[in-house]
Design a protein around this motif. Structure first.
Motif, mmCIF file in Angstrom:
data_model
loop_
_atom_site.group_PDB
_atom_site.id
_atom_site.type_symbol
_atom_site.label_atom_id
_atom_site.label_comp_id
_atom_site.label_asym_id
_atom_site.label_seq_id
_atom_site.Cartn_x
_atom_site.Cartn_y
_atom_site.Cartn_z
ATOM 1 N N SER B 12 38.851 48.757 41.251
ATOM 2 C CA SER B 12 38.659 47.301 41.155
ATOM 3 C C SER B 12 39.781 46.512 41.848
ATOM 4 N N LYS B 13 40.741 47.208 42.441
ATOM 5 C CA LYS B 13 41.843 46.585 43.162
ATOM 6 C C LYS B 13 42.652 45.619 42.287
ATOM 7 N N THR B 14 42.823 46.002 41.044
ATOM 8 C CA THR B 14 43.658 45.179 40.164
ATOM 9 C C THR B 14 44.982 45.881 39.859
ATOM 10 N N GLN B 15 45.065 47.159 40.239
ATOM 11 C CA GLN B 15 46.297 47.914 40.014
ATOM 12 C C GLN B 15 46.678 48.647 41.301
ATOM 13 N N VAL B 77 49.313 42.387 48.622
ATOM 14 C CA VAL B 77 48.720 41.060 48.356
ATOM 15 C C VAL B 77 47.579 40.788 49.326
ATOM 16 N N LYS B 78 47.796 41.104 50.592
ATOM 17 C CA LYS B 78 46.747 40.876 51.592
ATOM 18 C C LYS B 78 45.519 41.742 51.291
ATOM 19 N N ASP B 79 45.766 42.976 50.856
ATOM 20 C CA ASP B 79 44.660 43.871 50.520
ATOM 21 C C ASP B 79 43.870 43.332 49.327
ATOM 22 N N PHE B 80 44.591 42.805 48.356
ATOM 23 C CA PHE B 80 43.921 42.262 47.165
ATOM 24 C C PHE B 80 43.120 41.001 47.501
ATOM 25 N N MET B 81 43.685 40.168 48.349
ATOM 26 C CA MET B 81 43.042 38.885 48.674
ATOM 27 C C MET B 81 41.957 39.070 49.734
ATOM 28 N N ASP B 82 41.023 39.956 49.440
ATOM 29 C CA ASP B 82 39.962 40.234 50.396
ATOM 30 C C ASP B 82 38.843 39.206 50.314
ATOM 31 N N ASP B 83 38.919 38.366 49.327
ATOM 32 C CA ASP B 83 37.875 37.366 49.118
ATOM 33 C C ASP B 83 38.540 35.992 49.261
ATOM 34 N N ARG B 84 37.950 35.102 50.010
ATOM 35 C CA ARG B 84 38.593 33.794 50.264
ATOM 36 C C ARG B 84 38.743 32.962 48.986
ATOM 37 N N LYS B 140 44.010 31.413 49.840
ATOM 38 C CA LYS B 140 43.744 31.631 51.266
ATOM 39 C C LYS B 140 43.521 30.282 51.944
ATOM 40 N N SER B 141 43.908 30.183 53.199
ATOM 41 C CA SER B 141 43.770 28.907 53.924
ATOM 42 C C SER B 141 42.327 28.416 53.937
ATOM 43 N N GLU B 142 41.399 29.377 54.007
ATOM 44 C CA GLU B 142 40.000 28.964 54.109
ATOM 45 C C GLU B 142 39.305 28.768 52.768
ATOM 46 N N ASN B 143 40.088 28.825 51.686
ATOM 47 C CA ASN B 143 39.482 28.602 50.357
ATOM 48 C C ASN B 143 38.928 27.176 50.301
ATOM 49 N N PRO B 144 37.623 27.012 50.093
ATOM 50 C CA PRO B 144 37.034 25.666 50.123
ATOM 51 C C PRO B 144 37.503 24.763 48.976
ATOM 52 N N CYS B 145 38.062 25.378 47.935
ATOM 53 C CA CYS B 145 38.490 24.586 46.765
ATOM 54 C C CYS B 145 39.994 24.387 46.708
ATOM 55 N N LYS B 146 40.702 24.690 47.793
ATOM 56 C CA LYS B 146 42.168 24.729 47.676
ATOM 57 C C LYS B 146 42.778 23.402 47.220
ATOM 58 N N VAL B 147 42.218 22.289 47.673
ATOM 59 C CA VAL B 147 42.782 20.995 47.271
ATOM 60 C C VAL B 147 42.617 20.793 45.760
ATOM 61 N N GLN B 148 41.407 21.094 45.279
ATOM 62 C CA GLN B 148 41.155 20.958 43.830
ATOM 63 C C GLN B 148 42.033 21.923 43.033
ATOM 64 N N ILE B 149 42.236 23.117 43.590
ATOM 65 C CA ILE B 149 43.053 24.114 42.887
ATOM 66 C C ILE B 149 44.504 23.631 42.780
ATOM 67 N N PHE B 150 45.037 23.108 43.864
ATOM 68 C CA PHE B 150 46.411 22.598 43.846
ATOM 69 C C PHE B 150 46.537 21.410 42.879
ATOM 70 N N GLU B 151 45.540 20.549 42.893
ATOM 71 C CA GLU B 151 45.583 19.390 41.984
ATOM 72 C C GLU B 151 45.551 19.843 40.529
ATOM 73 N N ALA B 152 44.676 20.831 40.266
ATOM 74 C CA ALA B 152 44.569 21.348 38.893
ATOM 75 C C ALA B 152 45.884 22.004 38.470
ATOM 76 N N PHE B 153 46.482 22.721 39.395
ATOM 77 C CA PHE B 153 47.757 23.404 39.121
ATOM 78 C C PHE B 153 48.834 22.374 38.775
ATOM 79 N N GLU B 154 48.888 21.309 39.555
ATOM 80 C CA GLU B 154 49.846 20.221 39.287
ATOM 81 C C GLU B 154 49.613 19.627 37.906
ATOM 82 N N THR B 155 48.354 19.387 37.615
ATOM 83 C CA THR B 155 48.002 18.778 36.331
ATOM 84 C C THR B 155 48.474 19.638 35.171
#
Lengths: 53, 245
Positions: B12-15, B77-84, B140-155
């Protein structure tokens, strides 16, 4: 004590600090869990085999 | 860049695990942490906490500098982040007070090996214990939700959302009891340090809270806190709150 003096005025700051502390406690538990996790043993055995090849 | 050290991973690429030239075994885990962004179902289930630990046989061991470790971890990290859509959070461990050095190291690794990721670190200053907590998010740079994710993280990290009760029922209890955060903070602290259990509001035993090691200032705050608890109890709020424990 600076944080606590400000508590009544700015609870957001307190929440932030408590979040930081909570995540640190969680992290400690997670590190212990990872160190004790026996499912890693299979991986490590495989790793040792590979390194001896 | 290929990994200088061979790493092994589970299905499962978690370990992940790797062995260094000096014989040190690293355990890398990506642990699901859906609670963190529970208010954001769009990406809550894509968030993983990144944990680096030495194998149990090297507990408290201080590894020597080895440039290949950073390269290997970056490759993992790169291997784990196989999904955007995957998101990583990590918190620099403050246990040995080397958190600043850890943050510098992680930041330098990120700058050096990054090719397609964006990171965001938020510091929390805890004046009471003179610590800074470094909390970092990687997407990932191409994550379509990155702005929302950063905002949520800040919150969340900046305390605009109640997340400090995360996995902490006692803390939640103390906050439910009190709307005055100053009192509830001490209440939580004393309960955490001293109390054995709160079976129910009616059998709440002061003796279990009292610790002989309390300093004078703490005793005063303790007395004030207990006074407040009983006031709340008399106001018929406490029984409702205690049931949450």
């Amino acid at each position: 004590m600076k944080i606590l003096e400000k508590v009544d005025k700015n609870d957001v700051q307190v929440r932030s600090v408590l979040f930081g502390r909570t995540m640190q406690k969680r992290l400690q538990k997670q590190i212990e869990k990872v160190q004790k996790d026996t499912s890693f043993d299979t991986l490590i055995a495989e790793l040792r085999l590979k390194s001896n090849e | 860049m290929s990994s200088p050290y061979v790493f092994i991973k589970n299905v499962s690429k978690t370990q992940y695990s790797f062995l260094t030239n000096s014989g040190v075994i690293y355990r890398i885990a990506f642990s699901e942490i859906p609670d963190l962004f529970s208010e954001y179902p769009l990406f809550a289930n894509n968030v993983y906490e990144f944990i680096i630990a030495l194998d149990k046989s090297f507990k408290d061991f201080q590894p020597a500098f080895d440039d290949n470790i950073g390269i290997t971890i970056a490759e993992i990290v790169k291997d784990f982040m196989d999904d955007r859509d995957k998101v990583i959070v990590y918190f620099c461990d403050v246990k040995d007070r080397k958190h600043k050095a850890r943050n510098r190291k992680f930041t330098s690794w990120f700058t050096r090996f990054n090719d397609n990721f964006v990171n965001y670190t938020i510091q929390i200053k805890d004046f009471e214990v003179e610590l800074t907590y470094y909390n970092t998010l990687i997407v990932k740079s191409e994550n379509p939700c990155k702005v929302q994710i950063f905002e949520a993280f800040e919150t969340i990290v900046n305390g605009f959302e109640d997340k400090y009760s995360l996995l902490m029922p006692l803390r939640k209890l103390s906050l439910m009891v009190d709307t005055n955060l100053k009192t509830s903070f001490f209440f939580y602290k004393f309960i955490k340090n001293s109390i054995v259990s709160i079976p129910s509001a009616k059998s709440f035993n002061l003796g279990t809270c009292a610790s002989p090691n309390l300093k004078l200032f703490e005793k005063r705050v303790f007395v004030e806190t207990v006074h407040w608890i009983f006031s709340a109890f008399l106001a018929n709020n406490f029984s409702k709150c205690a049931s949450l424990s």
